[in-house]
Design a protein around this motif. Structure first.
Motif, PDB file in Angstrom:
ATOM      1  N   ARG A 136       0.847  -1.192   0.000  1.00 33.12           N
ATOM      2  CA  ARG A 136       0.000   0.000   0.000  1.00 33.12           C
ATOM      3  C   ARG A 136       0.883   1.241   0.000  1.00 33.12           C
ATOM      4  O   ARG A 136       2.003   1.212   0.546  1.00 33.12           O
ATOM      5  N   ILE A 137       0.389   2.322  -0.598  1.00 36.55           N
ATOM      6  CA  ILE A 137       1.184   3.539  -0.783  1.00 36.55           C
ATOM      7  C   ILE A 137       0.370   4.757  -0.368  1.00 36.55           C
ATOM      8  O   ILE A 137      -0.824   4.853  -0.681  1.00 36.55           O
ATOM      9  N   VAL A 138       1.020   5.679   0.334  1.00 38.19           N
ATOM     10  CA  VAL A 138       0.409   6.968   0.683  1.00 38.19           C
ATOM     11  C   VAL A 138       1.177   8.074  -0.037  1.00 38.19           C
ATOM     12  O   VAL A 138       2.396   8.200   0.136  1.00 38.19           O
ATOM     13  N   ILE A 139       0.476   8.854  -0.845  1.00 35.29           N
ATOM     14  CA  ILE A 139       1.071  10.012  -1.523  1.00 35.29           C
ATOM     15  C   ILE A 139       0.845  11.238  -0.647  1.00 35.29           C
ATOM     16  O   ILE A 139      -0.298  11.629  -0.394  1.00 35.29           O
ATOM     17  N   ALA A 140       1.934  11.835  -0.172  1.00 39.89           N
ATOM     18  CA  ALA A 140       1.823  13.012   0.703  1.00 39.89           C
ATOM     19  C   ALA A 140       2.949  13.992   0.349  1.00 39.89           C
ATOM     20  O   ALA A 140       3.707  14.429   1.217  1.00 39.89           O
ATOM     21  N   THR A 141       3.035  14.334  -0.914  1.00 38.54           N
ATOM     22  CA  THR A 141       4.166  15.119  -1.428  1.00 38.54           C
ATOM     23  C   THR A 141       3.963  16.627  -1.346  1.00 38.54           C
ATOM     24  O   THR A 141       4.824  17.388  -1.784  1.00 38.54           O
ATOM     25  N   GLY A 142       2.829  17.081  -0.814  1.00 36.28           N
ATOM     26  CA  GLY A 142       2.648  18.502  -0.577  1.00 36.28           C
ATOM     27  C   GLY A 142       2.424  19.326  -1.841  1.00 36.28           C
ATOM     28  O   GLY A 142       2.015  18.812  -2.887  1.00 36.28           O
ATOM     29  N   SER A 143       2.726  20.613  -1.744  1.00 36.52           N
ATOM     30  CA  SER A 143       2.508  21.539  -2.855  1.00 36.52           C
ATOM     31  C   SER A 143       3.630  22.565  -2.882  1.00 36.52           C
ATOM     32  O   SER A 143       4.462  22.628  -1.980  1.00 36.52           O
ATOM     33  N   TYR A 262      10.551  44.458  -5.632  1.00 31.50           N
ATOM     34  CA  TYR A 262      10.279  43.043  -5.880  1.00 31.50           C
ATOM     35  C   TYR A 262       8.831  42.854  -6.317  1.00 31.50           C
ATOM     36  O   TYR A 262       7.967  43.686  -6.042  1.00 31.50           O
ATOM     37  N   LEU A 263       8.607  41.719  -6.982  1.00 33.80           N
ATOM     38  CA  LEU A 263       7.247  41.287  -7.297  1.00 33.80           C
ATOM     39  C   LEU A 263       7.011  39.978  -6.558  1.00 33.80           C
ATOM     40  O   LEU A 263       7.697  38.970  -6.801  1.00 33.80           O
ATOM     41  N   LEU A 264       6.078  39.991  -5.622  1.00 35.39           N
ATOM     42  CA  LEU A 264       5.741  38.803  -4.838  1.00 35.39           C
ATOM     43  C   LEU A 264       4.561  38.092  -5.493  1.00 35.39           C
ATOM     44  O   LEU A 264       3.459  38.639  -5.562  1.00 35.39           O
ATOM     45  N   ALA A 265       4.797  36.877  -5.980  1.00 37.27           N
ATOM     46  CA  ALA A 265       3.738  36.072  -6.582  1.00 37.27           C
ATOM     47  C   ALA A 265       3.083  35.226  -5.495  1.00 37.27           C
ATOM     48  O   ALA A 265       3.656  34.241  -5.025  1.00 37.27           O
ATOM     49  N   ALA A 266       1.893  35.645  -5.088  1.00 32.79           N
ATOM     50  CA  ALA A 266       1.099  34.891  -4.107  1.00 32.79           C
ATOM     51  C   ALA A 266      -0.135  34.367  -4.842  1.00 32.79           C
ATOM     52  O   ALA A 266      -1.271  34.601  -4.448  1.00 32.79           O
ATOM     53  N   THR A 267       0.126  33.682  -5.928  1.00 30.22           N
ATOM     54  CA  THR A 267      -0.910  33.321  -6.904  1.00 30.22           C
ATOM     55  C   THR A 267      -1.330  31.857  -6.799  1.00 30.22           C
ATOM     56  O   THR A 267      -1.649  31.213  -7.793  1.00 30.22           O
ATOM     57  N   GLY A 268      -1.325  31.341  -5.576  1.00 25.87           N
ATOM     58  CA  GLY A 268      -1.794  29.978  -5.365  1.00 25.87           C
ATOM     59  C   GLY A 268      -0.659  28.970  -5.323  1.00 25.87           C
ATOM     60  O   GLY A 268       0.523  29.305  -5.482  1.00 25.87           O
ATOM     61  N   ARG A 269      -1.036  27.713  -5.108  1.00 29.94           N
ATOM     62  CA  ARG A 269      -0.068  26.636  -5.012  1.00 29.94           C
ATOM     63  C   ARG A 269      -0.488  25.499  -5.930  1.00 29.94           C
ATOM     64  O   ARG A 269      -1.667  25.332  -6.224  1.00 29.94           O
ATOM     65  N   ARG A 270       0.483  24.716  -6.360  1.00 28.30           N
ATOM     66  CA  ARG A 270       0.197  23.580  -7.216  1.00 28.30           C
ATOM     67  C   ARG A 270       0.672  22.308  -6.532  1.00 28.30           C
ATOM     68  O   ARG A 270       1.726  22.273  -5.886  1.00 28.30           O
ATOM     69  N   PRO A 271      -0.098  21.230  -6.639  1.00 29.76           N
ATOM     70  CA  PRO A 271       0.287  19.982  -5.973  1.00 29.76           C
ATOM     71  C   PRO A 271       1.541  19.376  -6.581  1.00 29.76           C
ATOM     72  O   PRO A 271       1.747  19.428  -7.798  1.00 29.76           O
ATOM     73  N   ASN A 272       2.370  18.802  -5.751  1.00 31.65           N
ATOM     74  CA  ASN A 272       3.608  18.161  -6.210  1.00 31.65           C
ATOM     75  C   ASN A 272       3.305  16.742  -6.706  1.00 31.65           C
ATOM     76  O   ASN A 272       3.663  15.745  -6.071  1.00 31.65           O
ATOM     77  N   PHE A 306      -3.399   5.758  -1.341  1.00 32.99           N
ATOM     78  CA  PHE A 306      -4.088   6.804  -0.593  1.00 32.99           C
ATOM     79  C   PHE A 306      -3.351   8.128  -0.829  1.00 32.99           C
ATOM     80  O   PHE A 306      -2.172   8.143  -1.186  1.00 32.99           O
ATOM     81  N   ILE A 307      -4.061   9.228  -0.610  1.00 36.09           N
ATOM     82  CA  ILE A 307      -3.458  10.544  -0.837  1.00 36.09           C
ATOM     83  C   ILE A 307      -3.881  11.477   0.290  1.00 36.09           C
ATOM     84  O   ILE A 307      -5.038  11.459   0.721  1.00 36.09           O
ATOM     85  N   ALA A 308      -2.942  12.281   0.798  1.00 36.06           N
ATOM     86  CA  ALA A 308      -3.240  13.124   1.957  1.00 36.06           C
ATOM     87  C   ALA A 308      -2.447  14.419   1.913  1.00 36.06           C
ATOM     88  O   ALA A 308      -1.308  14.454   1.445  1.00 36.06           O
ATOM     89  N   GLY A 309      -3.050  15.477   2.421  1.00 34.51           N
ATOM     90  CA  GLY A 309      -2.368  16.762   2.533  1.00 34.51           C
ATOM     91  C   GLY A 309      -2.534  17.640   1.307  1.00 34.51           C
ATOM     92  O   GLY A 309      -3.406  17.423   0.467  1.00 34.51           O
ATOM     93  N   ASP A 310      -1.674  18.646   1.192  1.00 36.21           N
ATOM     94  CA  ASP A 310      -1.793  19.650   0.133  1.00 36.21           C
ATOM     95  C   ASP A 310      -1.764  19.058  -1.269  1.00 36.21           C
ATOM     96  O   ASP A 310      -2.277  19.663  -2.208  1.00 36.21           O
ATOM     97  N   VAL A 311      -1.154  17.901  -1.436  1.00 35.19           N
ATOM     98  CA  VAL A 311      -1.023  17.315  -2.766  1.00 35.19           C
ATOM     99  C   VAL A 311      -2.372  16.984  -3.384  1.00 35.19           C
ATOM    100  O   VAL A 311      -2.492  16.930  -4.616  1.00 35.19           O
TER     101      VAL A 311
END
Length: 480
Positions: A136-143, A262-272, A306-311
């Motif tokens: 069994r595998i858990v994907i929890a690689t974040g974003s 500076y230009l701060l990009a706070a334009t969301g996150r993408r799953p890893n 299974f998958i958990a967290g920001d990913v």
């Protein structure tokens, strides 16, 4: 090529991965937890904790400036940017050290360093020297931060929230793209620390707010501190000798070009998910390429994954990642038919000033669930006793209740102590209390929570309660 067989393989050691590991280990010792990058959670390294450290400094500066309201004159206020950022980094590193200690306490034979990718549904290759076959595998690689291509023209002056906390000193100006949770928190904090801030959005959205009344109030309030255009018309971003030039349409001045450090990009996150060779896992993906899953068991279409967290790109919040990791880890570790885990009432807090809190269902979700049969109670904190006493009397709270049952369905707030009031309301929603039942709870005087009572009284007055409807809805849940 070294080969290993385990019952459970967990990819990622962020919050969800660490919790999944501990939950799975309660069932089996044949386990591998794989990490390709640095140990340490998003929260500790570049999220919750360093951002709150910066916000704390900003609040201290703001409170000193606001002291004249009480007849207290602090004199000239000097912000030492280097000292501010030194504390942010020092305390950030302290929080990270606790995470490192936790991961390093895992038995060495369980820890695997390297980047994992699927070879087939049960086999992971880690770098080019190890293959792990897992039951069994858990994907929890974040974003990670997501940056639109057109912002990359800022070149070496393009930063994301991760970079802010490594500043040696505060810049003089920053263009913030994205008035979401991260953009609002960092943008306001930098502004209060003396940085010239201009915030740009593209859709008109403001943080997690869905209630138009609260959005309009919050927008007006933030604009008193820094420039904020949630629906900006930006035509060009360019790296220049002086920094980053942003060209946009101003309602009064027409086409304007302004330059920032500076230009701060706070334009969301993408799953890893993109480097996992997820196509080899033989699981169903959505239109974004993210695995589809059951949010109550965290199980993907391939029943052993299974998958958990920001990913999973559903609820990118630490407490949700903790719950998801526990559910995924328990189900992966046990190896039996997956069991439903506890999912709590949605709760989100934005640590701006005033704060933003969303609880339970949004106003649109309540409308859809109740088919329009709901009411809204409201209170303004401008005249609320305790809020005026402490000089934090900006904001409104709106609470939503179902007609017939009287159940409290959700709430949105922009105001003082929203982080605390949000918890009280979330507990009430999760216990499926009616509005009248919440009003039976104690309210001290004088406290900000009295504003909650005022909003609930307003809502209760508008609701038509039918006793038989209450019984039915308490059995079947909100909106039954």
């Amino acid at each position: 090529m070294e080969k290993r067989n385990v019952d459970v393989a967990i990819i990622g050691t962020g919050t969800a991965g660490m919790v999944a590991y501990k939950a799975a280990r309660a069932h089996t010792d044949r386990i591998a937890v794989i990490e390709g990058g640095e140990y340490g959670t998003t929260c500790a390294r570049v999220g919750c904790m360093p951002s709150k450290l910066l916000i704390a400094a900003a609040e201290a500066a703001h409170d000193m400036k606001a002291a004249e309201l009480f007849g207290v004159h602090a004199g000239d206020i000097r912000i030492d940017g280097r000292a501010v950022m030194e504390r942010v980094r020092r305390e950030r590193d302290r929080f990270v050290s606790f995470v490192l200690e936790s991961v390093e306490s895992f038995p060495e034979q369980h820890r695997v360093s390297g980047y994992a990718r699927f070879i087939d549904p049960h086999t992971l290759r880690v770098d080019d020297n190890l293959e792990i076959e897992a039951e069994r595998i858990v994907i929890a690689t974040g974003s990670r931060p997501s940056v639109p291509d057109f912002l990359r023209a800022a070149g070496d002056r393009l930063i994301v929230n991760d970079d802010v906390f490594n500043f040696d000193d505060l810049p003089s100006s920053v263009a913030v793209f994205g008035p979401g949770l991260i953009g609002l928190e960092l943008g306001q904090a930098l502004s209060r620390l003396g940085v010239r801030v201009h915030m740009f959005g593209v859709s008109g959205d403001l943080g997690p707010v869905k209630d138009a009344g609260i959005r309009d109030y919050a927008l007006k309030t933030f604009r008193q501190e820094f420039r904020l255009d949630p629906d900006a018309k930006v035509s060009k971003v360019e790296r220049t000798d002086d920094g980053v030039a942003v060209t946009y349409e101003d309602p009064e001045r027409g086409t304007v070009t302004d330059t920032f450090d500076y230009l701060l990009a706070a334009t969301g996150r993408r799953p890893n998910i993109d480097k996992l060779d997820i196509q080899n896992a033989d699981i169903e993906l959505d239109e974004r390429g993210v695995p589809r899953f059951n949010p109550y068991t965290m199980q993907c279409s391939a029943r052993h994954i299974f998958i958990a967290g920001d990913v999973n790109a559903e609820l990118p919040l630490l407490h949700e990642a903790t719950d998801e990791g526990r559910i995924a880890g328990n189900n992966a570790g046990a190896g039996h038919e997956p069991r439903v885990g506890l999912r709590r009432t949605p709760l989100s807090v934005v640590f701006t000033s005033p704060q933003i809190a969303t609880v339970g269902m949004s106003i649109d979700e309540v409308d859809e669930r109740c088919r329009g049969c709901f009411e809204v109670g409201e209170v303004s904190f401008e005249g609320q006793g305790r809020s005026r006493v402490i000089g934090k009397n900006q904001g409104i709270l709106r609470v939503y209740g179902e007609q017939g049952s009287g159940l409290l369905m959700g709430a949105e707030m922009f105001g003082p102590a929203a982080e605390h009031i949000g918890h009280l309301l979330a507990w009430a929603v999760q216990k499926r209390m009616t509005v009248s039942e919440v009003l039976e709870m104690p309210f001290y005087h004088p406290v900000i929570e009295e504003g909650v009572r005022t909003a609930l009284r307003d809502l209760n007055h508008k609701l038509n309660i039918e006793p038989e409807m209450v019984d039915r809805c308490l059995e079947c849940g909100p909106g039954a």
